[in-house]
Scaffold this motif. Structure first.
Motif, mmCIF file in Angstrom:
data_model
loop_
_atom_site.group_PDB
_atom_site.id
_atom_site.type_symbol
_atom_site.label_atom_id
_atom_site.label_comp_id
_atom_site.label_asym_id
_atom_site.label_seq_id
_atom_site.Cartn_x
_atom_site.Cartn_y
_atom_site.Cartn_z
ATOM 1 N N ALA A 142 -79.350 26.848 16.543
ATOM 2 C CA ALA A 142 -77.922 26.806 16.197
ATOM 3 C C ALA A 142 -77.072 26.597 17.443
ATOM 4 C CB ALA A 142 -77.519 28.116 15.508
ATOM 5 N N VAL A 143 -77.410 27.315 18.514
ATOM 6 C CA VAL A 143 -76.620 27.208 19.752
ATOM 7 C C VAL A 143 -76.739 25.800 20.326
ATOM 8 C CG1 VAL A 143 -76.341 28.072 22.104
ATOM 9 C CG2 VAL A 143 -76.883 29.673 20.249
ATOM 10 N N LEU A 144 -77.962 25.297 20.370
ATOM 11 C CA LEU A 144 -78.134 23.965 20.954
ATOM 12 C C LEU A 144 -77.472 22.890 20.092
ATOM 13 C CD1 LEU A 144 -79.190 22.427 23.313
ATOM 14 C CD2 LEU A 144 -81.230 21.934 22.005
ATOM 15 N N ALA A 146 -66.201 22.261 25.511
ATOM 16 C CA ALA A 146 -66.442 21.175 24.544
ATOM 17 C C ALA A 146 -65.999 19.855 25.186
ATOM 18 C CB ALA A 146 -65.664 21.435 23.264
ATOM 19 N N GLY A 147 -66.848 18.855 25.076
ATOM 20 C CA GLY A 147 -66.516 17.530 25.631
ATOM 21 C C GLY A 147 -66.818 17.409 27.121
ATOM 22 N N MET A 148 -67.358 18.462 27.744
ATOM 23 C CA MET A 148 -67.571 18.421 29.199
ATOM 24 C C MET A 148 -69.038 18.167 29.566
ATOM 25 S SD MET A 148 -64.519 18.765 29.998
ATOM 26 C CE MET A 148 -64.249 19.111 31.722
ATOM 27 N N ALA A 149 -69.874 17.834 28.594
ATOM 28 C CA ALA A 149 -71.309 17.691 28.882
ATOM 29 C C ALA A 149 -71.604 16.579 29.878
ATOM 30 C CB ALA A 149 -72.065 17.431 27.584
ATOM 31 N N LYS A 162 -77.752 30.065 9.989
ATOM 32 C CA LYS A 162 -77.689 29.218 11.188
ATOM 33 C C LYS A 162 -76.400 28.382 11.210
ATOM 34 C CE LYS A 162 -80.095 25.127 12.943
ATOM 35 N NZ LYS A 162 -81.323 24.301 12.851
ATOM 36 N N ALA A 163 -76.021 27.862 10.047
ATOM 37 C CA ALA A 163 -74.788 27.053 9.975
ATOM 38 C C ALA A 163 -73.570 27.878 10.379
ATOM 39 C CB ALA A 163 -74.625 26.499 8.564
ATOM 40 N N ARG A 164 -73.570 29.164 10.000
ATOM 41 C CA ARG A 164 -72.432 30.029 10.374
ATOM 42 C C ARG A 164 -72.413 30.263 11.888
ATOM 43 N NH1 ARG A 164 -70.099 33.258 6.026
ATOM 44 N NH2 ARG A 164 -70.714 32.174 4.126
ATOM 45 N N ILE A 165 -73.593 30.427 12.486
ATOM 46 C CA ILE A 165 -73.645 30.608 13.949
ATOM 47 C C ILE A 165 -73.073 29.361 14.634
ATOM 48 C CG2 ILE A 165 -75.103 30.959 15.991
ATOM 49 C CD1 ILE A 165 -77.224 32.216 14.222
ATOM 50 N N LYS A 166 -73.521 28.212 14.134
ATOM 51 C CA LYS A 166 -73.067 26.951 14.744
ATOM 52 C C LYS A 166 -71.555 26.842 14.747
ATOM 53 C CE LYS A 166 -74.634 22.662 13.957
ATOM 54 N NZ LYS A 166 -75.335 21.559 13.239
ATOM 55 N N ALA A 167 -70.947 27.165 13.603
ATOM 56 C CA ALA A 167 -69.483 27.066 13.492
ATOM 57 C C ALA A 167 -68.804 28.001 14.496
ATOM 58 C CB ALA A 167 -69.054 27.398 12.065
ATOM 59 N N GLU A 168 -69.367 29.203 14.614
ATOM 60 C CA GLU A 168 -68.805 30.201 15.542
ATOM 61 C C GLU A 168 -68.916 29.698 16.990
ATOM 62 O OE1 GLU A 168 -66.964 33.807 15.443
ATOM 63 O OE2 GLU A 168 -67.879 32.896 13.693
ATOM 64 N N VAL A 169 -70.073 29.161 17.327
ATOM 65 C CA VAL A 169 -70.305 28.701 18.708
ATOM 66 C C VAL A 169 -69.397 27.512 19.037
ATOM 67 C CG1 VAL A 169 -72.024 27.662 20.257
ATOM 68 C CG2 VAL A 169 -72.660 29.619 18.836
ATOM 69 N N ILE A 170 -69.246 26.596 18.096
ATOM 70 C CA ILE A 170 -68.372 25.441 18.356
ATOM 71 C C ILE A 170 -66.938 25.905 18.612
ATOM 72 C CG2 ILE A 170 -67.303 23.407 17.255
ATOM 73 C CD1 ILE A 170 -70.089 22.814 16.022
ATOM 74 N N CYS A 220 -70.621 19.242 19.885
ATOM 75 C CA CYS A 220 -69.297 19.139 20.530
ATOM 76 C C CYS A 220 -69.391 18.738 21.997
ATOM 77 C CB CYS A 220 -68.453 20.391 20.303
ATOM 78 S SG CYS A 220 -69.018 21.826 21.161
ATOM 79 N N GLY A 221 -70.555 18.254 22.418
ATOM 80 C CA GLY A 221 -70.686 17.709 23.771
ATOM 81 C C GLY A 221 -70.423 18.732 24.853
ATOM 82 N N SER A 222 -71.012 19.894 24.696
ATOM 83 C CA SER A 222 -70.762 20.965 25.660
ATOM 84 C C SER A 222 -72.033 21.367 26.409
ATOM 85 C CB SER A 222 -70.240 22.206 24.917
ATOM 86 O OG SER A 222 -70.195 23.316 25.780
ATOM 87 N N PRO A 223 -71.922 21.649 27.709
ATOM 88 C CA PRO A 223 -73.045 22.310 28.378
ATOM 89 C C PRO A 223 -73.205 23.703 27.791
ATOM 90 C CG PRO A 223 -71.123 22.211 29.827
ATOM 91 C CD PRO A 223 -70.761 21.478 28.578
ATOM 92 N N THR A 224 -74.399 24.261 27.896
ATOM 93 C CA THR A 224 -74.578 25.601 27.342
ATOM 94 C C THR A 224 -75.708 26.358 28.039
ATOM 95 O OG1 THR A 224 -74.684 26.879 25.291
ATOM 96 C CG2 THR A 224 -76.228 25.033 25.485
ATOM 97 N N ILE A 225 -75.770 27.645 27.747
ATOM 98 C CA ILE A 225 -76.865 28.469 28.253
ATOM 99 C C ILE A 225 -77.578 29.055 27.053
ATOM 100 C CG2 ILE A 225 -77.484 30.464 29.683
ATOM 101 C CD1 ILE A 225 -74.746 29.891 31.178
#
Ligand code: 13P
Length: 299
Positions: free
Chosen positions: A33-35, A294-297, A277-285, A41-46
């Motif tokens: 979900a995080v990835l 977002a957009g900084m990848a 998982k879909a709910r996690i994704k929405a929260e993370v975005i 949204c084109g974001s770097p992440t951990i």
């Protein structure tokens, strides 16, 4: 895009004035979900998992290797820059195992210790991690805990923070400025003036744990005062549980027996865990937008 070191992610974030989220996962669905949120949204992440909130016997049996392998596999195939963190490991042995299993950042849960003990353990972690080209985060000062009123908070002292960073060699420092761990409702009262003083004293990027209860209105100011990483856990599990609950409620109201292969583990539309998982994704975005990542990848 291959796996990226956390210091590199945080340096880019500081340069472009945003923060990277560490969204604490606990299994395959939550890691994915995080990835997927980051890629969408084109974001770097951990990516990563937490040692303090998992059963220790399970972690010690094979949990560290299992979660590290999953996170590493996803980070290596990611289309956005991603680091892999083993957060708040409870023991030094777990740290060593996390490094061998491919985590490129580690943190020992040592902020409850007195200064000298925290420093000594953090130095040991740096000594073992840096030869793996892995980064180290540590925390100085201790956070209140929304799930345990007996935990005493202590704020980060700016002068101690400067000495701690210099003598330990850590790559990022988590601070206690009013932020609270595991706050399931409401917002923490943040001391931005203290954060500003820590920022003036310390060179490494600063980290905020307790992202769930961190007020959105203070995010921009925190980033301006040296925060390059937010840790978020509780609200992801709340979102996941709400999604699974809703999916199960709908399922139970249907006539007849469900096809168990469709509703458990299929990863298809009917998979009840996919709905969590879909709910996690929405929260993370939503959080990636708030943190400005977002957009900084690709910058
Ligand atoms: P929350 O669960 O309060 O968001 O904190 C997560 C965290 O700080 C993990 O290190």
């Amino acid at each position: 895009m291959s796996i990226v070191s956390m210091p590199e992610l945080l340096a880019r974030a500081q340069q472009d004035k945003y923060a990277v989220g560490y969204f604490e996962a606990w299994d395959q669905y939550s890691l994915e979900a995080v990835l997927e949120a980051a890629e969408e949204c084109g974001s770097p992440t951990i990516l990563g998992f937490g040692g303090a909130v998992a059963n220790q016997a399970w972690l010690d049996r094979h949990g560290v290797e299992e979660l590290a392998a999953l996170a590493r596999c996803l980070a290596e195939r990611s289309t956005v820059p991603a680091a892999v963190l083993f957060n708040e490991a409870r023991t030094f042995n777990q740290i060593e195992r996390g490094l061998r299993a491919g985590c490129n950042t580690v943190m020992l849960d040592s902020s409850h210790m007195p200064f000298d003990e925290n420093l000594a353990w953090t130095r040991k972690v740096v000594e073992v991690a840096h030869p793996f080209e892995a980064a180290v985060e540590a925390e100085l000062g201790h956070l209140a805990d929304g799930s345990d009123p007996s935990v005493q908070a202590s704020g980060t002292d700016p002068q101690e923070a400067a000495r701690f960073v210099e003598q330990s060699g850590v790559d990022a420092l988590a601070v206690s400025i009013g932020n609270v761990h595991i706050l399931s409702t409401g917002e923490a009262a943040i001391d931005l003036e203290l954060l500003e003083r820590i920022h003036s004293a310390v060179r490494v990027p600063l980290v905020i744990h307790g992202g769930t209860g961190f007020p959105p209105s203070a995010i921009r100011a925190a980033i301006d005062h040296g925060v390059a990483k937010f840790n978020v856990g509780t609200r992801l599990k709340q979102a996941y549980l709400a999604g699974v609950h809703a999916a199960l409620t709908t399922l139970m109201a249907l006539p007849g027996r469900p096809n168990v292969h469709n509703v458990v583990g299929s990863r298809g539309e009917e998979d009840v865990f996919n709905q969590g998982k879909a709910r996690i994704k929405a929260e993370v975005i939503a959080l990636m937008r708030l943190y400005g990542s977002a957009g900084m990848a690709n910058t």
